[in-house]
Scaffold this motif. Structure first.
Motif, mmCIF file in Angstrom:
data_model
loop_
_atom_site.group_PDB
_atom_site.id
_atom_site.type_symbol
_atom_site.label_atom_id
_atom_site.label_comp_id
_atom_site.label_asym_id
_atom_site.label_seq_id
_atom_site.Cartn_x
_atom_site.Cartn_y
_atom_site.Cartn_z
ATOM 1 N N LEU A 50 0.824 -1.207 0.000
ATOM 2 C CA LEU A 50 0.000 0.000 0.000
ATOM 3 C C LEU A 50 0.865 1.266 0.000
ATOM 4 C CD1 LEU A 50 -3.115 -0.370 0.091
ATOM 5 C CD2 LEU A 50 -3.062 0.782 2.283
ATOM 6 N N ASN A 51 1.939 1.227 0.772
ATOM 7 C CA ASN A 51 2.825 2.393 0.843
ATOM 8 C C ASN A 51 3.522 2.661 -0.490
ATOM 9 O OD1 ASN A 51 2.075 2.705 3.488
ATOM 10 N ND2 ASN A 51 3.946 1.867 4.371
ATOM 11 N N CYS A 52 3.872 1.607 -1.219
ATOM 12 C CA CYS A 52 4.475 1.802 -2.549
ATOM 13 C C CYS A 52 3.449 2.394 -3.512
ATOM 14 C CB CYS A 52 5.003 0.477 -3.110
ATOM 15 S SG CYS A 52 6.516 -0.103 -2.313
ATOM 16 N N ILE A 53 2.221 1.859 -3.488
ATOM 17 C CA ILE A 53 1.183 2.351 -4.396
ATOM 18 C C ILE A 53 0.870 3.824 -4.101
ATOM 19 C CG2 ILE A 53 -1.262 2.114 -5.039
ATOM 20 C CD1 ILE A 53 -0.912 -0.935 -4.513
ATOM 21 N N GLY A 54 0.956 4.183 -2.818
ATOM 22 C CA GLY A 54 0.688 5.563 -2.419
ATOM 23 C C GLY A 54 1.924 6.439 -2.478
ATOM 24 N N ALA A 55 3.026 5.915 -2.989
ATOM 25 C CA ALA A 55 4.289 6.642 -3.119
ATOM 26 C C ALA A 55 4.810 7.152 -1.772
ATOM 27 C CB ALA A 55 4.169 7.791 -4.115
ATOM 28 N N LEU A 56 4.467 6.440 -0.706
ATOM 29 C CA LEU A 56 5.043 6.752 0.604
ATOM 30 C C LEU A 56 6.331 5.957 0.792
ATOM 31 C CD1 LEU A 56 1.782 6.545 2.786
ATOM 32 C CD2 LEU A 56 2.851 8.594 1.829
ATOM 33 N N ASP A 57 6.487 4.940 -0.053
ATOM 34 C CA ASP A 57 7.688 4.105 -0.027
ATOM 35 C C ASP A 57 8.100 3.902 -1.490
ATOM 36 O OD1 ASP A 57 9.699 2.444 0.877
ATOM 37 O OD2 ASP A 57 8.380 1.172 2.075
ATOM 38 N N THR A 58 9.362 3.609 -1.736
ATOM 39 C CA THR A 58 9.858 3.484 -3.112
ATOM 40 C C THR A 58 10.098 2.011 -3.455
ATOM 41 O OG1 THR A 58 11.059 5.498 -2.633
ATOM 42 C CG2 THR A 58 11.580 4.407 -4.697
ATOM 43 N N PRO A 59 9.528 1.527 -4.547
ATOM 44 C CA PRO A 59 9.758 0.133 -4.930
ATOM 45 C C PRO A 59 11.221 -0.098 -5.296
ATOM 46 C CG PRO A 59 7.952 1.093 -6.199
ATOM 47 C CD PRO A 59 8.605 2.212 -5.456
ATOM 48 N N THR A 60 11.687 -1.322 -5.115
ATOM 49 C CA THR A 60 13.034 -1.688 -5.551
ATOM 50 C C THR A 60 13.040 -1.882 -7.068
ATOM 51 O OG1 THR A 60 13.394 -2.764 -3.429
ATOM 52 C CG2 THR A 60 14.913 -3.357 -5.203
ATOM 53 N N SER A 61 11.980 -2.521 -7.590
ATOM 54 C CA SER A 61 11.796 -2.631 -9.044
ATOM 55 C C SER A 61 10.323 -2.839 -9.338
ATOM 56 C CB SER A 61 12.639 -3.773 -9.615
ATOM 57 O OG SER A 61 12.201 -5.004 -9.073
ATOM 58 N N GLY A 62 9.971 -2.710 -10.615
ATOM 59 C CA GLY A 62 8.580 -2.851 -11.017
ATOM 60 C C GLY A 62 7.943 -1.501 -11.287
ATOM 61 N N LYS A 63 6.693 -1.559 -11.749
ATOM 62 C CA LYS A 63 5.992 -0.334 -12.155
ATOM 63 C C LYS A 63 4.652 -0.205 -11.433
ATOM 64 C CE LYS A 63 8.494 1.100 -15.825
ATOM 65 N NZ LYS A 63 9.166 2.398 -15.808
ATOM 66 N N ILE A 64 4.290 1.032 -11.161
ATOM 67 C CA ILE A 64 2.962 1.321 -10.623
ATOM 68 C C ILE A 64 2.362 2.445 -11.468
ATOM 69 C CG2 ILE A 64 1.637 2.148 -8.636
ATOM 70 C CD1 ILE A 64 3.915 1.012 -6.863
ATOM 71 N N TYR A 65 1.216 2.150 -12.082
ATOM 72 C CA TYR A 65 0.515 3.166 -12.864
ATOM 73 C C TYR A 65 -0.771 3.534 -12.142
ATOM 74 C CZ TYR A 65 3.526 1.522 -16.651
ATOM 75 O OH TYR A 65 4.611 1.164 -17.421
ATOM 76 N N VAL A 66 -0.961 4.819 -11.883
ATOM 77 C CA VAL A 66 -2.220 5.301 -11.312
ATOM 78 C C VAL A 66 -2.873 6.179 -12.369
ATOM 79 C CG1 VAL A 66 -3.292 6.681 -9.491
ATOM 80 C CG2 VAL A 66 -1.373 5.175 -8.936
ATOM 81 N N ASP A 67 -4.064 5.793 -12.777
ATOM 82 C CA ASP A 67 -4.776 6.497 -13.838
ATOM 83 C C ASP A 67 -3.878 6.649 -15.079
ATOM 84 O OD1 ASP A 67 -7.093 7.624 -14.795
ATOM 85 O OD2 ASP A 67 -6.590 9.647 -14.136
ATOM 86 N N GLY A 68 -3.146 5.596 -15.368
ATOM 87 C CA GLY A 68 -2.313 5.564 -16.565
ATOM 88 C C GLY A 68 -0.958 6.236 -16.431
ATOM 89 N N GLN A 69 -0.697 6.860 -15.296
ATOM 90 C CA GLN A 69 0.567 7.587 -15.117
ATOM 91 C C GLN A 69 1.566 6.739 -14.330
ATOM 92 O OE1 GLN A 69 1.197 11.037 -15.706
ATOM 93 N NE2 GLN A 69 -0.822 11.790 -16.266
ATOM 94 N N ASP A 70 2.752 6.650 -14.867
ATOM 95 C CA ASP A 70 3.815 5.871 -14.226
ATOM 96 C C ASP A 70 4.352 6.667 -13.026
ATOM 97 O OD1 ASP A 70 6.129 4.573 -13.484
ATOM 98 O OD2 ASP A 70 6.844 4.282 -15.544
ATOM 99 N N LEU A 71 3.972 6.194 -11.837
ATOM 100 C CA LEU A 71 4.200 6.957 -10.604
ATOM 101 C C LEU A 71 5.678 7.255 -10.353
ATOM 102 C CD1 LEU A 71 2.130 7.901 -8.519
ATOM 103 C CD2 LEU A 71 2.505 5.784 -7.262
ATOM 104 N N PHE A 72 6.531 6.270 -10.602
ATOM 105 C CA PHE A 72 7.938 6.445 -10.231
ATOM 106 C C PHE A 72 8.826 6.893 -11.391
ATOM 107 C CE2 PHE A 72 6.140 4.220 -6.706
ATOM 108 C CZ PHE A 72 6.701 4.891 -5.641
ATOM 109 N N SER A 73 8.213 7.222 -12.547
ATOM 110 C CA SER A 73 9.019 7.860 -13.584
ATOM 111 C C SER A 73 8.870 9.380 -13.465
ATOM 112 C CB SER A 73 8.611 7.372 -14.973
ATOM 113 O OG SER A 73 7.385 7.939 -15.334
ATOM 114 N N MET A 74 7.925 9.819 -12.592
ATOM 115 C CA MET A 74 7.768 11.267 -12.369
ATOM 116 C C MET A 74 8.887 11.776 -11.474
ATOM 117 S SD MET A 74 3.827 11.505 -11.199
ATOM 118 C CE MET A 74 2.586 10.549 -12.045
#
Ligand code: ADP
Ligand code: ADP
Length: 231
Positions: A50-74
């Motif tokens: 949940l913390n990764c999806i909410g960008a409160l924590d940073t994933p080690t690898s992988g992608k999370i898209y919220v409403d089509g936007q790549d959260l960790f490429s921002m």
């Protein structure tokens, strides 16, 4: 339409001998308006997810898209603003600002965003949450159930596409728990919001569209009517 897409998400804490693989290649999607519960034992990786999806924590690898936007490429600054506008959080321990009134707590995310609160929207939320006559109270003057309703109001005021709730009923009795779930369900229907909720409460998984289980960092989708499969 997918509001949330998680692809091959991994999260490893620490390094060397003390490494913990909290999430192992987690993938799933959620549609607009869907209400899903995440279950699993303590330490299985639910909060990390949940913390990764909410960008409160940073994933080690992988992608999370919220409403089509790549959260960790921002860039971080953009991610913070994106999160504030598109993701609402509800926590077990409410996390209200103790010096601010009910009304001010609910409007807080708008103020952070330099947006002027719309009077009608605030009234609608206060009404819906049964807090109209408590608007000028401080959190310390409210019961646990009322405090969690304020926290839900704060999550709803920005009309986020995605609401993340980490054991929102963990500190509440069963009556207040049912009420909180009812309010979240109502919200998800009204504005077609997507809700992802961690819960330990098996009585609550019956009220959601879908259940996912995290076990030792691995996610299994149990789909709808999961109660039959959980035994
Ligand atoms: P859950 O929410 O299911 O109880 P968590 O996501 O909190 O599980 O934890 C998953 C695993 O990751 C556990 O082994 C936990 O100890 C570890 N963990 C969580 N957060 C951290 C952290 N910040 N640093 C190190 N290890 C962590
Ligand atoms: P929960 O009740 O959601 O399972 P925890 O008490 O497991 O919460 O963890 C609370 C927070 O502490 C988590 O969000 C996590 O980031 C952090 N945490 C959990 N385990 C560890 C750990 N082993 N080391 C450092 N931080 C941790």
């Amino acid at each position: 339409m997918n509001i949330l897409r998680v692809e091959n998400l991994c999260k490893t804490y620490g390094n060397g001998g003390a490494r913990v693989e909290a999430l192992k290649n987690v993938s799933f999607s959620m549609q607009k308006g869907e209400f899903a519960a995440i279950i699993g034992e303590s330490g299985s990786g639910k909060s990390t997810l949940l913390n990764c999806i909410g960008a409160l924590d940073t994933p080690t690898s992988g992608k999370i898209y919220v409403d089509g936007q790549d959260l960790f490429s921002m860039k971080e600054e953009k991610r913070t603003i994106f999160r504030r506008r598109n993701i609402g959080f509800v926590f077990q321990s409410f996390h209200l600002v103790t010096e601010l009134t009910v009304e001010q707590n609910i409007m807080f995310p708008l103020l952070l965003d330099y947006r002027r609160p719309k009077k009608e929207e605030l009234e609608e939320i206060l009404e819906e949450l049964g807090l109209s006559d408590r608007r000028s109270h401080l959190p310390g003057q409210l019961s646990g159930g009322q405090q969690q309703r304020v926290a839900i109001g704060r999550a709803l005021i920005t009309k986020p596409r995605l609401i993340l709730a980490d054991e929102p009923t963990g500190n509440l009795d069963s009556e207040n728990s049912q009420e909180v779930i009812g309010l979240l369900t109502q919200a998800s229907r009204r504005y077609q919001q997507t809700i992802l909720m961690i819960t330990h409460n098996r009585n609550l998984t019956a009220s959601v569209d879908r259940v996912m289980r995290v076990s030792d960092g691995i996610l299994t989708d149990l789909g709808g009517n999961a109660d039959e499969k959980l035994s």
